[in-house]
Design an enzyme around this catalytic site. Sequence first.
Site, short mmCIF file in Angstrom:
data_model
loop_
_atom_site.label_atom_id
_atom_site.label_comp_id
_atom_site.label_asym_id
_atom_site.label_seq_id
_atom_site.Cartn_x
_atom_site.Cartn_y
_atom_site.Cartn_z
N SER A 132 34.46 42.14 42.81
CA SER A 132 34.16 42.63 41.46
C SER A 132 32.94 41.86 40.97
O SER A 132 32.64 40.78 41.49
CB SER A 132 35.35 42.35 40.54
OG SER A 132 35.01 42.53 39.17
N TYR A 145 43.02 37.05 36.97
CA TYR A 145 42.30 38.07 37.73
C TYR A 145 41.01 37.51 38.31
O TYR A 145 40.73 37.67 39.51
CB TYR A 145 41.98 39.27 36.82
CG TYR A 145 41.04 40.26 37.47
CD1 TYR A 145 41.49 41.12 38.48
CD2 TYR A 145 39.70 40.35 37.09
CE1 TYR A 145 40.63 42.02 39.09
CE2 TYR A 145 38.84 41.25 37.68
CZ TYR A 145 39.31 42.08 38.69
OH TYR A 145 38.45 42.97 39.29
#
Length: 269
Positions: A132, A145
């Site tokens: 990401s 996360y």
Amino acid sequence: MKKVILITGASSGIGFSTVERLVADGHIVYGAARKKSDMKTIEATGATALELEMTDYSSLEKAVAKVIKKEGRIDVLFNNAGYGLYGAVEDIAIGDAKQQFDVNLFGLARITQLVLPHMRKQKSGTIINTSSMGGKMYTPLGAWYHATKHALEGWSDCLRLELKPFGIDVVIIEPGAIKTPWGAGAADNIERTTSRGAYKAYGKKVATSLRSRYESEDLSPPDVIANIVAKAMSAPKPKTRYVAGKYAKPALFARKFLSDKMFDKIVGG
């Protein structure tokens, strides 16, 4: 050249779009997902569906064994399964945090371990990991996360060095904001974990912002990443990292060149 491809997290978003793209390109695609109800959706594309739970290592073993038994090889492993556990560190149970790592990192690592002996035997293969832009930066209430994605970046870099002598490529994809259910899931987690207590107001603000961005803004479609996967797996010498999707490149540029305090202000600190 027709390749045998195994994709995790294939029932929606980036995974499903990639299944569609690679089947259309003529490859042999196995799409893995948790729910039996998703099997028909995957198979409707022309792919073979696999029931797979990232935290159940026996299901990972069965999935890889099924592909090898049928095809005799796996050319590409696209590690795409994952989710965003958002919420205040103080409020999130350690068990939930471990679950985040089990799905986003340890399950990914285990299925990679299972595939690697076959790739080494054939002296070729490509491991593509969905990280990401959050693997290089951070956002409010995303500690667990981001921790998994930062870990995945370092893990993938080390893996790349290990596998180079065997002709196996390791590629990291760093998506930006993609129009998928991910944002709603992250917002749900914030509301679930911060509905009471010291972080309630902050949590509501962040959750509302996430929902607005993922539901109303013109975000990048999942096929932007599907196209990157197709490009990376077909390249004789793929890049180490591919950055694509809305906000990704400017956000990573800002993180690289701005001070921590300046970046804090940008992301809402």
